[in-house]
Design a protein around this motif. Structure first.
Motif, PDB file in Angstrom:
ATOM      1  N   LEU A  28       0.835  -1.198   0.000  1.00 22.23           N
ATOM      2  CA  LEU A  28       0.000   0.000   0.000  1.00 22.23           C
ATOM      3  C   LEU A  28       0.873   1.252   0.000  1.00 22.23           C
ATOM      4  CD1 LEU A  28      -3.018   0.717   0.130  1.00 22.23           C
ATOM      5  CD2 LEU A  28      -2.786   0.816   2.594  1.00 22.23           C
ATOM      6  N   LEU A  29       1.954   1.225   0.744  1.00 19.21           N
ATOM      7  CA  LEU A  29       2.908   2.326   0.745  1.00 19.21           C
ATOM      8  C   LEU A  29       3.564   2.473  -0.634  1.00 19.21           C
ATOM      9  CD1 LEU A  29       4.384   4.499   2.427  1.00 19.21           C
ATOM     10  CD2 LEU A  29       6.019   2.721   3.072  1.00 19.21           C
ATOM     11  N   ALA A  30       3.866   1.358  -1.278  1.00 14.69           N
ATOM     12  CA  ALA A  30       4.446   1.402  -2.627  1.00 14.69           C
ATOM     13  C   ALA A  30       3.443   1.988  -3.623  1.00 14.69           C
ATOM     14  CB  ALA A  30       4.863   0.004  -3.062  1.00 14.69           C
ATOM     15  N   ALA A  31       2.175   1.664  -3.490  1.00 21.68           N
ATOM     16  CA  ALA A  31       1.152   2.230  -4.372  1.00 21.68           C
ATOM     17  C   ALA A  31       1.040   3.735  -4.142  1.00 21.68           C
ATOM     18  CB  ALA A  31      -0.190   1.548  -4.127  1.00 21.68           C
ATOM     19  N   PHE A  32       1.128   4.162  -2.894  1.00 23.61           N
ATOM     20  CA  PHE A  32       1.091   5.587  -2.577  1.00 23.61           C
ATOM     21  C   PHE A  32       2.272   6.310  -3.228  1.00 23.61           C
ATOM     22  CE2 PHE A  32       2.079   9.148   0.323  1.00 23.61           C
ATOM     23  CZ  PHE A  32       0.874   9.832   0.237  1.00 23.61           C
ATOM     24  N   ARG A  33       3.423   5.650  -3.236  1.00 28.83           N
ATOM     25  CA  ARG A  33       4.608   6.236  -3.872  1.00 28.83           C
ATOM     26  C   ARG A  33       4.451   6.303  -5.392  1.00 28.83           C
ATOM     27  NH1 ARG A  33       9.013   2.845  -0.446  1.00 28.83           N
ATOM     28  NH2 ARG A  33       8.799   4.004   1.490  1.00 28.83           N
ATOM     29  N   ASN A  34       3.704   5.361  -5.967  1.00 26.73           N
ATOM     30  CA  ASN A  34       3.471   5.399  -7.408  1.00 26.73           C
ATOM     31  C   ASN A  34       2.585   6.577  -7.802  1.00 26.73           C
ATOM     32  OD1 ASN A  34       4.972   3.094  -7.833  1.00 26.73           O
ATOM     33  ND2 ASN A  34       3.209   1.738  -7.849  1.00 26.73           N
ATOM     34  N   PHE A  36       2.072   9.534  -5.893  1.00 26.97           N
ATOM     35  CA  PHE A  36       2.682  10.813  -5.521  1.00 26.97           C
ATOM     36  C   PHE A  36       4.198  10.687  -5.574  1.00 26.97           C
ATOM     37  CE2 PHE A  36      -1.360  10.599  -3.193  1.00 26.97           C
ATOM     38  CZ  PHE A  36      -1.985  11.712  -3.733  1.00 26.97           C
ATOM     39  N   ALA A  37       4.827  11.624  -6.251  1.00 28.63           N
ATOM     40  CA  ALA A  37       6.290  11.608  -6.372  1.00 28.63           C
ATOM     41  C   ALA A  37       6.928  11.890  -5.013  1.00 28.63           C
ATOM     42  CB  ALA A  37       6.737  12.652  -7.384  1.00 28.63           C
ATOM     43  N   HIS A  38       8.001  11.154  -4.706  1.00 21.87           N
ATOM     44  CA  HIS A  38       8.712  11.295  -3.438  1.00 21.87           C
ATOM     45  C   HIS A  38      10.194  11.510  -3.702  1.00 21.87           C
ATOM     46  CE1 HIS A  38       5.078   9.381  -1.900  1.00 21.87           C
ATOM     47  NE2 HIS A  38       5.470   9.686  -0.683  1.00 21.87           N
ATOM     48  N   SER A  39      10.807  12.296  -2.844  1.00 21.90           N
ATOM     49  CA  SER A  39      12.265  12.419  -2.892  1.00 21.90           C
ATOM     50  C   SER A  39      12.882  11.216  -2.179  1.00 21.90           C
ATOM     51  CB  SER A  39      12.709  13.713  -2.217  1.00 21.90           C
ATOM     52  OG  SER A  39      12.450  13.654  -0.826  1.00 21.90           O
ATOM     53  N   CYS A  96      -3.880  -2.387  -8.363  1.00 25.27           N
ATOM     54  CA  CYS A  96      -5.257  -2.007  -8.016  1.00 25.27           C
ATOM     55  C   CYS A  96      -5.286  -0.811  -7.066  1.00 25.27           C
ATOM     56  CB  CYS A  96      -5.987  -3.188  -7.397  1.00 25.27           C
ATOM     57  SG  CYS A  96      -6.357  -4.506  -8.558  1.00 25.27           S
ATOM     58  N   CYS A  97      -4.428  -0.821  -6.078  1.00 28.06           N
ATOM     59  CA  CYS A  97      -4.385   0.298  -5.129  1.00 28.06           C
ATOM     60  C   CYS A  97      -3.912   1.573  -5.805  1.00 28.06           C
ATOM     61  CB  CYS A  97      -3.482  -0.035  -3.946  1.00 28.06           C
ATOM     62  SG  CYS A  97      -4.207  -1.219  -2.819  1.00 28.06           S
ATOM     63  N   THR A  98      -2.963   1.452  -6.730  1.00 30.24           N
ATOM     64  CA  THR A  98      -2.499   2.628  -7.461  1.00 30.24           C
ATOM     65  C   THR A  98      -3.636   3.223  -8.283  1.00 30.24           C
ATOM     66  OG1 THR A  98      -0.258   1.744  -7.568  1.00 30.24           O
ATOM     67  CG2 THR A  98      -0.827   3.471  -9.148  1.00 30.24           C
ATOM     68  N   LYS A  99      -4.382   2.383  -8.992  1.00 26.15           N
ATOM     69  CA  LYS A  99      -5.519   2.862  -9.785  1.00 26.15           C
ATOM     70  C   LYS A  99      -6.571   3.500  -8.893  1.00 26.15           C
ATOM     71  CE  LYS A  99      -4.264   1.508 -13.874  1.00 26.15           C
ATOM     72  NZ  LYS A  99      -3.861   2.455 -14.880  1.00 26.15           N
ATOM     73  N   PHE A 100      -6.829   2.894  -7.748  1.00 25.75           N
ATOM     74  CA  PHE A 100      -7.831   3.421  -6.822  1.00 25.75           C
ATOM     75  C   PHE A 100      -7.402   4.765  -6.246  1.00 25.75           C
ATOM     76  CE2 PHE A 100      -9.881   3.605  -2.604  1.00 25.75           C
ATOM     77  CZ  PHE A 100     -11.203   3.574  -3.022  1.00 25.75           C
ATOM     78  N   MET A 101      -6.118   4.912  -5.939  1.00 28.36           N
ATOM     79  CA  MET A 101      -5.607   6.169  -5.387  1.00 28.36           C
ATOM     80  C   MET A 101      -5.509   7.267  -6.441  1.00 28.36           C
ATOM     81  SD  MET A 101      -2.585   5.123  -2.808  1.00 28.36           S
ATOM     82  CE  MET A 101      -2.784   3.910  -1.559  1.00 28.36           C
TER      83      MET A 101
END
Length: 108
Positions: A28-34, A36-39, A96-101
């Motif tokens: 889920l954290l990896a999907a969030f990173r996909n 939103f761009a992170h440094s 799926c989580c990336t698409k949902f987010m």
């Protein structure tokens, strides 16, 4: 079977489930990173916070379920639960989580 063996089998199943849940949280954290761009610093900070939370959660699970006694099969249960979950659900869950987010981001 004795009650002790039932307790140990239940404990093994519980550690497998906890390992799978911990991996799904990281996915889920990896999907969030996909989405939103992170440094690199933000990724490192998120990883440290994730692993600290995992450590406290695993410690509390071991303490609550087995009175703080760490058994080798529990470590194998955590690792095998994460591995099985990664092999079965890993990529699909992240996609799926990336698409949902992405839905709120596209709307905004």
């Amino acid at each position: 079977m004795s009650t002790f063996i039932h307790h140990e089998l239940f404990l093994l199943l519980r550690t497998i489930a906890v390992g799978a849940v911990l991996l799904l949280c990281y996915d889920l954290l990896a999907a969030f990173r996909n989405v939103f761009a992170h440094s690199d610093k933000a990724v490192g900070t998120e990883d440290i916070l994730y692993w600290l939370c995992c450590a406290f959660f695993v410690f509390s699970e071991i303490y609550r379920s087995n009175e703080g006694i760490l058994r080798f099969f529990m470590v194998l249960g955590f690792l095998s639960g994460a591995y099985i979950c990664h092999r079965i659900l890993g990529d699909i869950f992240v996609k799926c989580c990336t698409k949902f987010m992405e839905i709120p981001v596209i709307i905004i």
